[in-house]
Scaffold this motif. Sequence first.
Motif, short mmCIF file in Angstrom:
data_model
loop_
_atom_site.label_atom_id
_atom_site.label_comp_id
_atom_site.label_asym_id
_atom_site.label_seq_id
_atom_site.Cartn_x
_atom_site.Cartn_y
_atom_site.Cartn_z
N GLU A 52 55.42 33.92 -39.81
CA GLU A 52 56.05 33.22 -38.67
C GLU A 52 57.05 34.13 -37.96
OE1 GLU A 52 55.77 28.60 -40.17
OE2 GLU A 52 57.64 29.67 -40.41
N PHE A 73 65.66 29.25 -36.32
CA PHE A 73 64.32 29.40 -36.88
C PHE A 73 64.31 30.43 -38.01
CE2 PHE A 73 59.92 31.03 -36.70
CZ PHE A 73 59.23 29.84 -36.85
N HIS A 77 64.74 30.20 -42.61
CA HIS A 77 63.92 30.92 -43.60
C HIS A 77 64.83 31.61 -44.61
CE1 HIS A 77 60.30 31.36 -40.62
NE2 HIS A 77 60.35 30.18 -41.20
N HIS A 110 62.64 21.81 -42.47
CA HIS A 110 62.29 22.97 -41.63
C HIS A 110 60.84 22.88 -41.15
CE1 HIS A 110 61.99 27.17 -40.37
NE2 HIS A 110 60.90 27.24 -41.11
N GLU A 114 59.32 22.56 -37.32
CA GLU A 114 58.31 23.45 -36.75
C GLU A 114 57.15 22.65 -36.16
OE1 GLU A 114 58.87 27.48 -39.41
OE2 GLU A 114 57.43 25.99 -40.08
FE LIG Z 1 59.12 28.47 -41.00
#
Ligand SMILES: [Fe+2]
Length: 147
Positions: A52, A73, A77, A110, A114
Amino acid sequence: MKITQILLAEHVVFHNLFDHIEKSAPKLKTLAEIKSQAATLETLLRAHSETEDELFVAPLEHCFEQIGHRETFHDEHEEIDGTLLGVQKARELKKARTLLLSAVAASRKHFDKEARIVFPLAERILKAETLKALGAAWMKRREAALK
Ligand SMILES: [Fe+2]
Ligand SMILES: [Fe+2]
């Protein structure tokens, strides 16, 4: 296949893993078992998140800026990964389990974001050919990893 379809398909697999961890982690009796679950999740998530970050974030960076999501974003992670690494450092079963389950909860949140915001945005902004080209790049990378 479009990159968004590939990533969503991966999400389905992760949701199965999240279900499994949420069900089994409360019953585990040793620190080693919790750490082993965390290590599995971390390894699998890393490959997904790296894809990603590398294939997806760069082409969409300008849009993230517009909706004020540029940092979150990638940061999410790292946060999830940090929590899972924290499990490996934990010395108490209870603490390790709490961290593992909080990483799973954060991952669900999360992934949901997305699916609701980021992927539809990509579908709107990027051309179908671009999404397919990114999907092909993903496929190539996966083939290389399997060699
Ligand atoms: Fe992600
Ligand atoms: Fe994802």
